[in-house]
Design a protein around this motif. Structure first.
Motif, PDB file in Angstrom:
ATOM      1  N   ARG A  47     -12.028 -77.962 103.381  1.00  0.00           N
ATOM      2  CA  ARG A  47     -10.983 -78.156 102.380  1.00  0.00           C
ATOM      3  C   ARG A  47      -9.646 -78.191 103.105  1.00  0.00           C
ATOM      4  N   ASN A  48      -8.864 -79.187 102.820  1.00  0.00           N
ATOM      5  CA  ASN A  48      -7.524 -79.305 103.411  1.00  0.00           C
ATOM      6  C   ASN A  48      -6.496 -78.923 102.364  1.00  0.00           C
ATOM      7  N   LEU A  49      -5.623 -77.976 102.750  1.00  0.00           N
ATOM      8  CA  LEU A  49      -4.603 -77.514 101.812  1.00  0.00           C
ATOM      9  C   LEU A  49      -3.230 -77.635 102.458  1.00  0.00           C
ATOM     10  N   ARG A  50      -2.247 -77.855 101.625  1.00  0.00           N
ATOM     11  CA  ARG A  50      -0.876 -77.875 102.138  1.00  0.00           C
ATOM     12  C   ARG A  50      -0.353 -76.454 102.085  1.00  0.00           C
ATOM     13  N   TYR A  51       0.001 -75.895 103.243  1.00  0.00           N
ATOM     14  CA  TYR A  51       0.459 -74.504 103.295  1.00  0.00           C
ATOM     15  C   TYR A  51       1.940 -74.421 102.971  1.00  0.00           C
ATOM     16  N   ASP A  52       2.726 -75.209 103.676  1.00  0.00           N
ATOM     17  CA  ASP A  52       4.142 -75.346 103.340  1.00  0.00           C
ATOM     18  C   ASP A  52       4.607 -76.711 103.846  1.00  0.00           C
ATOM     19  N   LYS A  53       5.896 -76.893 103.936  1.00  0.00           N
ATOM     20  CA  LYS A  53       6.419 -78.224 104.283  1.00  0.00           C
ATOM     21  C   LYS A  53       5.927 -78.697 105.640  1.00  0.00           C
ATOM     22  N   LYS A  54       5.789 -77.757 106.562  1.00  0.00           N
ATOM     23  CA  LYS A  54       5.470 -78.159 107.934  1.00  0.00           C
ATOM     24  C   LYS A  54       4.027 -77.866 108.331  1.00  0.00           C
ATOM     25  N   ARG A  55       3.347 -77.072 107.543  1.00  0.00           N
ATOM     26  CA  ARG A  55       2.010 -76.644 107.986  1.00  0.00           C
ATOM     27  C   ARG A  55       0.930 -76.970 106.962  1.00  0.00           C
ATOM     28  N   GLN A  56      -0.271 -77.167 107.467  1.00  0.00           N
ATOM     29  CA  GLN A  56      -1.427 -77.371 106.616  1.00  0.00           C
ATOM     30  C   GLN A  56      -2.463 -76.304 106.924  1.00  0.00           C
ATOM     31  N   GLN A  57      -3.362 -76.102 106.008  1.00  0.00           N
ATOM     32  CA  GLN A  57      -4.437 -75.132 106.187  1.00  0.00           C
ATOM     33  C   GLN A  57      -5.761 -75.859 105.972  1.00  0.00           C
ATOM     34  N   VAL A  58      -6.655 -75.681 106.913  1.00  0.00           N
ATOM     35  CA  VAL A  58      -7.968 -76.317 106.809  1.00  0.00           C
ATOM     36  C   VAL A  58      -9.016 -75.212 106.789  1.00  0.00           C
ATOM     37  N   GLU A  59      -9.859 -75.256 105.794  1.00  0.00           N
ATOM     38  CA  GLU A  59     -10.906 -74.240 105.652  1.00  0.00           C
ATOM     39  C   GLU A  59     -12.262 -74.902 105.847  1.00  0.00           C
ATOM     40  N   TYR A  60     -13.019 -74.373 106.771  1.00  0.00           N
ATOM     41  CA  TYR A  60     -14.363 -74.888 107.030  1.00  0.00           C
ATOM     42  C   TYR A  60     -15.369 -73.875 106.498  1.00  0.00           C
ATOM     43  N   TYR A  61     -16.256 -74.351 105.669  1.00  0.00           N
ATOM     44  CA  TYR A  61     -17.279 -73.488 105.083  1.00  0.00           C
ATOM     45  C   TYR A  61     -18.647 -73.875 105.653  1.00  0.00           C
ATOM     46  N   PHE A  62     -19.332 -72.885 106.184  1.00  0.00           N
ATOM     47  CA  PHE A  62     -20.696 -73.076 106.667  1.00  0.00           C
ATOM     48  C   PHE A  62     -21.621 -72.348 105.693  1.00  0.00           C
ATOM     49  N   GLN A  63     -22.492 -73.101 105.054  1.00  0.00           N
ATOM     50  CA  GLN A  63     -23.407 -72.490 104.096  1.00  0.00           C
ATOM     51  C   GLN A  63     -24.835 -72.755 104.537  1.00  0.00           C
ATOM     52  N   LEU A  64     -25.628 -71.712 104.567  1.00  0.00           N
ATOM     53  CA  LEU A  64     -27.044 -71.865 104.897  1.00  0.00           C
ATOM     54  C   LEU A  64     -27.870 -71.087 103.893  1.00  0.00           C
ATOM     55  N   LYS A  65     -29.096 -71.579 103.642  1.00  0.00           N
ATOM     56  CA  LYS A  65     -29.994 -70.850 102.747  1.00  0.00           C
ATOM     57  C   LYS A  65     -31.425 -71.014 103.252  1.00  0.00           C
ATOM     58  N   ILE A  66     -32.217 -69.992 103.029  1.00  0.00           N
ATOM     59  CA  ILE A  66     -33.636 -70.038 103.414  1.00  0.00           C
ATOM     60  C   ILE A  66     -34.465 -69.993 102.131  1.00  0.00           C
ATOM     61  N   THR A  67     -35.370 -70.939 102.024  1.00  0.00           N
ATOM     62  CA  THR A  67     -36.197 -71.057 100.819  1.00  0.00           C
ATOM     63  C   THR A  67     -37.660 -70.890 101.179  1.00  0.00           C
ATOM     64  N   ARG A  83      -4.826 -72.813 110.465  1.00  0.00           N
ATOM     65  CA  ARG A  83      -3.522 -73.169 109.920  1.00  0.00           C
ATOM     66  C   ARG A  83      -2.704 -73.765 111.041  1.00  0.00           C
ATOM     67  N   GLY A  84      -2.130 -74.884 110.808  1.00  0.00           N
ATOM     68  CA  GLY A  84      -1.376 -75.507 111.891  1.00  0.00           C
ATOM     69  C   GLY A  84      -0.415 -76.544 111.367  1.00  0.00           C
ATOM     70  N   SER A  85       0.138 -77.282 112.301  1.00  0.00           N
ATOM     71  CA  SER A  85       1.155 -78.269 111.959  1.00  0.00           C
ATOM     72  C   SER A  85       0.555 -79.399 111.123  1.00  0.00           C
ATOM     73  N   ASN A  86       1.371 -79.973 110.282  1.00  0.00           N
ATOM     74  CA  ASN A  86       0.923 -81.133 109.508  1.00  0.00           C
ATOM     75  C   ASN A  86       0.612 -82.313 110.420  1.00  0.00           C
ATOM     76  N   LYS A  87       1.182 -82.276 111.616  1.00  0.00           N
ATOM     77  CA  LYS A  87       0.951 -83.377 112.544  1.00  0.00           C
ATOM     78  C   LYS A  87      -0.422 -83.303 113.207  1.00  0.00           C
ATOM     79  N   SER A  88      -1.057 -82.126 113.146  1.00  0.00           N
ATOM     80  CA  SER A  88      -2.391 -81.995 113.749  1.00  0.00           C
ATOM     81  C   SER A  88      -3.402 -82.674 112.840  1.00  0.00           C
ATOM     82  N   VAL A  89      -4.452 -83.205 113.448  1.00  0.00           N
ATOM     83  CA  VAL A  89      -5.484 -83.844 112.642  1.00  0.00           C
ATOM     84  C   VAL A  89      -6.748 -82.989 112.693  1.00  0.00           C
TER      85      VAL A  89
END
Lengths: 168, 206
Positions: B160-180, B198-204
């Protein structure tokens, strides 16, 4: 003690006048009352040791308030207070794997982040290779307890060693 | 003369600038403390795998009641991030530790993206082919030898990519596993690991 010494010196200097003596006695009494108030108020006691009320949440005291907290924080930084490990618990779970819990206390006033890496050892002291043996982060709030736990990747593990480093 | 001086100055500047290029070096993958990047790197996969393994073993769900080891297959691991991830980068470490724990054995005959080792079926095709007669029949895999998996591990990686503030963005990586449990369809275990950056908006982040 200092107040007592001070009051003794005051008495010696003012031994001529009865009025001066009365005033001195009143001053000594006031000082003793203030000292008692400071000592009693500065001692915060938690109702339950299992609950840690952070300074920013619980009621302020004379020793911990908006004025004295920055001084305390500066002093803490000056003397380099940091993480202390208070307790290590080991055991074996139902499946026969060694389990470990490390409890600690962050003596500094700010959040301390660090990383730890556990290496599990077999009965010969050899390190058991595992993908789980990697640097993992821990974050400990200031003046608060923290803990982290781990389970051995193999039933052969009987001991461990932990390395720590500052979080990048 | 002036032209020669200019040329000399040019070559000296060029050699100076070229020599300032960063040298290639090997990454210390054991104790690397370089700064974080917005994308997922090997340290993130190591951390996610470690936390998943810890959770699986600590849960006790892989402890077979009558002893022995569960036969497990890796099902579909969906990559729902903006990066081109080979999910084996995560699963290889997990499978390795699961097998080393003595509680699980992985099967190469069945997998979410086809058999992890197609050779399991290639030798059977060989047995049934015209050239199968060329082989000593005792050395060929007989029919009804494969062991079906009892458990399946599946999961998803998404961001999930979120805008943190004017200069920074926040990227959240979720790892989900399940055993059936493949016999009953019941879910044995499930875990989610979050790695946030969390880093600069210029980072990809791809």
């Amino acid at each position: 003690m200092l107040a007592g010494l001070w009051s003794y010196k005051v008495l010696r200097a003012c031994n001529d006048s009865k009025l001066q003596e009365t005033q001195v006695m009143k001053t000594i009494l006031n000082v003793l009352l203030i000292i008692t108030a400071v000592v009693l108020s500065g001692c915060y006691e938690s109702h339950d040791e299992r609950i840690n009320l952070n300074e920013e949440i619980r009621s302020d005291t004379l020793m911990s308030n908006i004025l004295t907290r920055p001084v305390g924080a500066a002093f803490s930084a000056l003397i380099g207070q940091g993480i202390e490990i208070t307790h290590v618990v080991t055991g074996t779970n139902k499946a026969g794997f060694m389990v470990l819990q490390v409890d600690g206390y962050n003596r500094s006033t700010g959040v301390r982040r660090f990383e730890y890496k556990i290496e599990w050892l077999d009965d010969r002291g050899m390190v058991i290779d595992s993908a789980a043996s990697t640097w993992l982060p821990v974050s400990a709030k200031g003046k608060s307890r923290f803990s982290f736990s781990s389970v051995a990747p193999s039933r052969d593990a009987v001991d461990f060693k932990i390395n720590t480093r500052k979080a990048g | 003369m002036r032209a020669k001086r200019l040329l000399l100055g040019f070559f000296l500047s060029a050699s100076f600038l070229l020599s300032c290029a960063p040298e290639t070096e090997n990454i210390d993958t054991v104790n690397e403390q370089a700064k974080a990047v917005m994308a997922l790197d090997y340290r993130d996969f190591n951390r996610a795998a470690s936390e998943m393994i810890q959770s699986m073993i600590q849960s006790g769900k892989l402890n077979k009641p009558d002893g022995g080891r569960y036969v497990m297959t890796t099902g579909r691991i969906v990559n729902d991030t903006m990066q081109r991830i080979d999910t084996d980068q995560l699963m290889a470490k997990i499978e390795q530790d699961l097998m080393n724990s003595g509680q699980v054995v992985m099967t190469s005959a069945v997998g979410g993206a086809g058999a992890p080792d197609q050779m399991v079926y290639d030798v059977r095709d060989l047995r049934d082919s015209e050239v199968g007669d060329e082989f000593d029949p005792d050395t060929l895999a007989a029919k009804k030898q494969l062991i079906a998996p009892e458990l399946s591990i599946t999961g998803k990686i998404f961001q999930r990519n979120l805008r943190y503030d004017k200069k920074r963005q926040q990227v959240e990586y979720y790892f989900q596993l399940k055993i059936t449990d493949l016999t009953s369809g019941l879910r044995f275990w499930q875990e989610e690991v979050l790695i946030g950056k969390r880093g600069s908006n210029k980072s990809v982040a791809w």
